[in-house]
Design a protein around this motif. Structure first.
Motif, PDB file in Angstrom:
ATOM      1  N   GLY A 268       0.821  -1.213   0.000  1.00 42.09           N
ATOM      2  CA  GLY A 268       0.000   0.000   0.000  1.00 42.09           C
ATOM      3  C   GLY A 268       0.849   1.254   0.000  1.00 42.09           C
ATOM      4  N   THR A 269       0.662   2.105   1.005  1.00 43.38           N
ATOM      5  CA  THR A 269       1.338   3.405   1.066  1.00 43.38           C
ATOM      6  C   THR A 269       2.093   3.557   2.375  1.00 43.38           C
ATOM      7  OG1 THR A 269      -0.424   4.384  -0.261  1.00 43.38           O
ATOM      8  CG2 THR A 269       1.035   5.906   0.888  1.00 43.38           C
ATOM      9  N   VAL A 270       3.291   4.133   2.281  1.00 41.12           N
ATOM     10  CA  VAL A 270       4.094   4.467   3.454  1.00 41.12           C
ATOM     11  C   VAL A 270       4.211   5.986   3.517  1.00 41.12           C
ATOM     12  CG1 VAL A 270       6.386   4.332   4.505  1.00 41.12           C
ATOM     13  CG2 VAL A 270       5.378   2.303   3.485  1.00 41.12           C
ATOM     14  N   THR A 271       3.922   6.561   4.682  1.00 38.38           N
ATOM     15  CA  THR A 271       3.930   8.018   4.846  1.00 38.38           C
ATOM     16  C   THR A 271       4.773   8.394   6.061  1.00 38.38           C
ATOM     17  OG1 THR A 271       1.710   8.197   3.916  1.00 38.38           O
ATOM     18  CG2 THR A 271       2.517  10.084   5.163  1.00 38.38           C
ATOM     19  N   CYS A 272       5.560   9.465   5.897  1.00 41.19           N
ATOM     20  CA  CYS A 272       6.336  10.023   7.005  1.00 41.19           C
ATOM     21  C   CYS A 272       5.855  11.451   7.253  1.00 41.19           C
ATOM     22  CB  CYS A 272       7.835  10.019   6.683  1.00 41.19           C
ATOM     23  SG  CYS A 272       8.852  10.733   8.000  1.00 41.19           S
ATOM     24  N   VAL A 273       5.526  11.755   8.507  1.00 43.71           N
ATOM     25  CA  VAL A 273       5.041  13.089   8.895  1.00 43.71           C
ATOM     26  C   VAL A 273       6.008  13.681   9.916  1.00 43.71           C
ATOM     27  CG1 VAL A 273       3.165  14.416   9.916  1.00 43.71           C
ATOM     28  CG2 VAL A 273       2.653  12.423   8.503  1.00 43.71           C
ATOM     29  N   ILE A 274       6.489  14.899   9.659  1.00 43.75           N
ATOM     30  CA  ILE A 274       7.340  15.595  10.625  1.00 43.75           C
ATOM     31  C   ILE A 274       6.654  16.911  10.998  1.00 43.75           C
ATOM     32  CG2 ILE A 274       9.492  14.560   9.794  1.00 43.75           C
ATOM     33  CD1 ILE A 274      10.084  17.115   8.282  1.00 43.75           C
ATOM     34  N   PHE A 275       6.777  17.285  12.279  1.00 41.80           N
ATOM     35  CA  PHE A 275       6.110  18.516  12.722  1.00 41.80           C
ATOM     36  C   PHE A 275       6.846  19.106  13.919  1.00 41.80           C
ATOM     37  CE2 PHE A 275       4.276  15.001  15.042  1.00 41.80           C
ATOM     38  CZ  PHE A 275       4.177  15.453  16.343  1.00 41.80           C
ATOM     39  N   ASN A 276       6.749  20.433  14.024  1.00 43.68           N
ATOM     40  CA  ASN A 276       7.219  21.186  15.189  1.00 43.68           C
ATOM     41  C   ASN A 276       6.252  22.351  15.378  1.00 43.68           C
ATOM     42  OD1 ASN A 276       7.940  23.218  13.389  1.00 43.68           O
ATOM     43  ND2 ASN A 276      10.136  22.987  13.645  1.00 43.68           N
ATOM     44  N   PRO A 277       6.436  23.199  16.374  1.00 50.99           N
ATOM     45  CA  PRO A 277       5.462  24.279  16.598  1.00 50.99           C
ATOM     46  C   PRO A 277       5.261  25.216  15.413  1.00 50.99           C
ATOM     47  CG  PRO A 277       6.864  24.016  18.528  1.00 50.99           C
ATOM     48  CD  PRO A 277       7.436  23.123  17.466  1.00 50.99           C
ATOM     49  N   LEU A 278       6.196  25.194  14.431  1.00 47.50           N
ATOM     50  CA  LEU A 278       6.091  26.126  13.300  1.00 47.50           C
ATOM     51  C   LEU A 278       5.425  25.523  12.070  1.00 47.50           C
ATOM     52  CD1 LEU A 278       9.623  27.809  13.544  1.00 47.50           C
ATOM     53  CD2 LEU A 278       7.449  28.589  14.485  1.00 47.50           C
ATOM     54  N   GLY A 279       5.130  24.205  12.087  1.00 48.11           N
ATOM     55  CA  GLY A 279       4.469  23.639  10.922  1.00 48.11           C
ATOM     56  C   GLY A 279       4.530  22.125  10.870  1.00 48.11           C
ATOM     57  N   THR A 280       3.846  21.568   9.857  1.00 47.05           N
ATOM     58  CA  THR A 280       3.788  20.114   9.645  1.00 47.05           C
ATOM     59  C   THR A 280       3.900  19.831   8.148  1.00 47.05           C
ATOM     60  OG1 THR A 280       2.324  19.834  11.556  1.00 47.05           O
ATOM     61  CG2 THR A 280       2.428  18.023   9.979  1.00 47.05           C
ATOM     62  N   VAL A 281       4.731  18.853   7.772  1.00 49.13           N
ATOM     63  CA  VAL A 281       4.852  18.427   6.374  1.00 49.13           C
ATOM     64  C   VAL A 281       4.902  16.905   6.354  1.00 49.13           C
ATOM     65  CG1 VAL A 281       5.972  20.499   5.471  1.00 49.13           C
ATOM     66  CG2 VAL A 281       7.359  18.693   6.480  1.00 49.13           C
ATOM     67  N   SER A 282       4.571  16.322   5.173  1.00 49.10           N
ATOM     68  CA  SER A 282       4.566  14.872   5.034  1.00 49.10           C
ATOM     69  C   SER A 282       5.061  14.468   3.660  1.00 49.10           C
ATOM     70  CB  SER A 282       3.170  14.307   5.268  1.00 49.10           C
ATOM     71  OG  SER A 282       2.279  14.777   4.271  1.00 49.10           O
ATOM     72  N   THR A 283       5.516  13.236   3.545  1.00 48.91           N
ATOM     73  CA  THR A 283       5.947  12.667   2.268  1.00 48.91           C
ATOM     74  C   THR A 283       5.478  11.222   2.219  1.00 48.91           C
ATOM     75  OG1 THR A 283       7.856  12.076   0.882  1.00 48.91           O
ATOM     76  CG2 THR A 283       8.215  12.099   3.248  1.00 48.91           C
ATOM     77  N   SER A 284       5.022  10.772   1.047  1.00 44.68           N
ATOM     78  CA  SER A 284       4.469   9.425   0.896  1.00 44.68           C
ATOM     79  C   SER A 284       5.069   8.728  -0.312  1.00 44.68           C
ATOM     80  CB  SER A 284       2.941   9.483   0.753  1.00 44.68           C
ATOM     81  OG  SER A 284       2.347  10.055   1.892  1.00 44.68           O
ATOM     82  N   ALA A 285       5.072   7.390  -0.260  1.00 47.26           N
ATOM     83  CA  ALA A 285       5.556   6.574  -1.368  1.00 47.26           C
ATOM     84  C   ALA A 285       4.849   5.217  -1.329  1.00 47.26           C
ATOM     85  CB  ALA A 285       7.067   6.389  -1.299  1.00 47.26           C
ATOM     86  N   ALA A 286       4.798   4.565  -2.478  1.00 45.10           N
ATOM     87  CA  ALA A 286       4.100   3.286  -2.582  1.00 45.10           C
ATOM     88  C   ALA A 286       5.006   2.128  -2.185  1.00 45.10           C
ATOM     89  CB  ALA A 286       3.593   3.085  -4.003  1.00 45.10           C
ATOM     90  N   LEU A 287       4.405   1.132  -1.573  1.00 41.90           N
ATOM     91  CA  LEU A 287       5.087  -0.126  -1.270  1.00 41.90           C
ATOM     92  C   LEU A 287       4.312  -1.239  -1.958  1.00 41.90           C
ATOM     93  CD1 LEU A 287       7.058  -2.006   0.150  1.00 41.90           C
ATOM     94  CD2 LEU A 287       5.608  -1.896   2.188  1.00 41.90           C
ATOM     95  N   HIS A 288       4.940  -1.845  -2.961  1.00 37.79           N
ATOM     96  CA  HIS A 288       4.295  -2.926  -3.717  1.00 37.79           C
ATOM     97  C   HIS A 288       4.905  -4.249  -3.284  1.00 37.79           C
ATOM     98  CE1 HIS A 288       2.213  -5.074  -6.785  1.00 37.79           C
ATOM     99  NE2 HIS A 288       3.334  -5.404  -7.432  1.00 37.79           N
ATOM    100  N   VAL A 289       4.080  -5.119  -2.726  1.00 34.93           N
ATOM    101  CA  VAL A 289       4.541  -6.412  -2.225  1.00 34.93           C
ATOM    102  C   VAL A 289       4.049  -7.513  -3.153  1.00 34.93           C
ATOM    103  CG1 VAL A 289       4.525  -8.006  -0.276  1.00 34.93           C
ATOM    104  CG2 VAL A 289       4.455  -5.537   0.137  1.00 34.93           C
ATOM    105  N   ARG A 290       4.991  -8.280  -3.716  1.00 32.50           N
ATOM    106  CA  ARG A 290       4.666  -9.394  -4.611  1.00 32.50           C
ATOM    107  C   ARG A 290       4.744 -10.714  -3.856  1.00 32.50           C
ATOM    108  NH1 ARG A 290       8.409 -10.308  -7.631  1.00 32.50           N
ATOM    109  NH2 ARG A 290       9.967  -8.712  -7.165  1.00 32.50           N
TER     110      ARG A 290
END
Length: 211
Positions: A153-175
């Protein structure tokens, strides 16, 4: 007599003040002057003498911090100013087989130090079986020691501090792993195709020779 004694004391006091002022001026004149900024000042030489022959000589060099060095520290100190989190390197998509090891990683920056949270299919990895997270000051990794079908499915990383929040996502395909008999069958088919191509190539060379 009393007036003469008072005048005499005042005169002695003035002379003592003049002598102290003169001594202070002489000490200021004898102090060494430092050279230009960034260049070493002339060395001071201190010697211990007996008569006219020196016994030991100590050379002491005085350096002042160069201007470029001060500017460099000013630039570095600017990095310590508060700033919202941002990704220097985002996560990348992965493709793997069930049972294999898989790792996602990212680089980030922020001040104050951002907090990091990983998700797999919108679930925090703490609730996902078979995951491990390692985070340092500017890097974080999510590892699947043995990938399972439900990790697809999808793997997401979220980072945040008092000044803001950002995230990055990528697909994980398992065969799914290929069964042994299917692998052998596939290998045989590939060998037959290869042999057929070689036969056709030989026949084509013979036709060219006949011409």
């Amino acid at each position: 007599l009393l007036d003469e004694e008072i005048r005499w004391k005042l005169q002695k006091l003035r002379e003592a003040k003049r002598a102290a002022l003169k001594k202070k001026q002489e000490s200021l004149m004898s102090m060494p002057q430092e050279g230009p900024l960034g260049k070493p000042s002339p060395p001071k030489v201190a010697a211990t003498t007996v008569g006219s022959k020196p016994l030991t000589v100590h050379v002491v060099k005085q350096y002042s911090r160069p201007k470029a060095m001060r500017e460099r520290w000013q630039v570095q100190s600017g990095l310590l100013e508060p700033c919202p989190p941002l990704f220097v390197q985002e996560v990348k998509p992965q493709e793997t087989v069930v049972g294999q090891r898989c790792t996602f990683s990212c680089l980030f920056h922020g001040r104050p130090q951002p907090s990091v949270t990983w998700y797999n299919n919108a679930k925090p990895v703490g609730r996902v079986q078979g995951t491990a997270v390692h985070t340092t000051e500017c890097c974080s990794t999510l590892t699947f020691p043995s990938v399972l079908p439900q990790h697809d499915g999808t793997v997401t990383c979220v980072i945040f501090n008092p000044l803001g929040t950002v995230s990055t996502s990528a697909a994980l395909h398992v065969r799914q792993p290929m069964p042994a008999y299917k692998y052998i069958k596939k290998e045989k088919v590939e060998m037959k195709v290869k042999e057929k191509n070689e036969e056709e190539k030989v026949k084509e060379e013979e036709r060219e020779k006949e011409k």
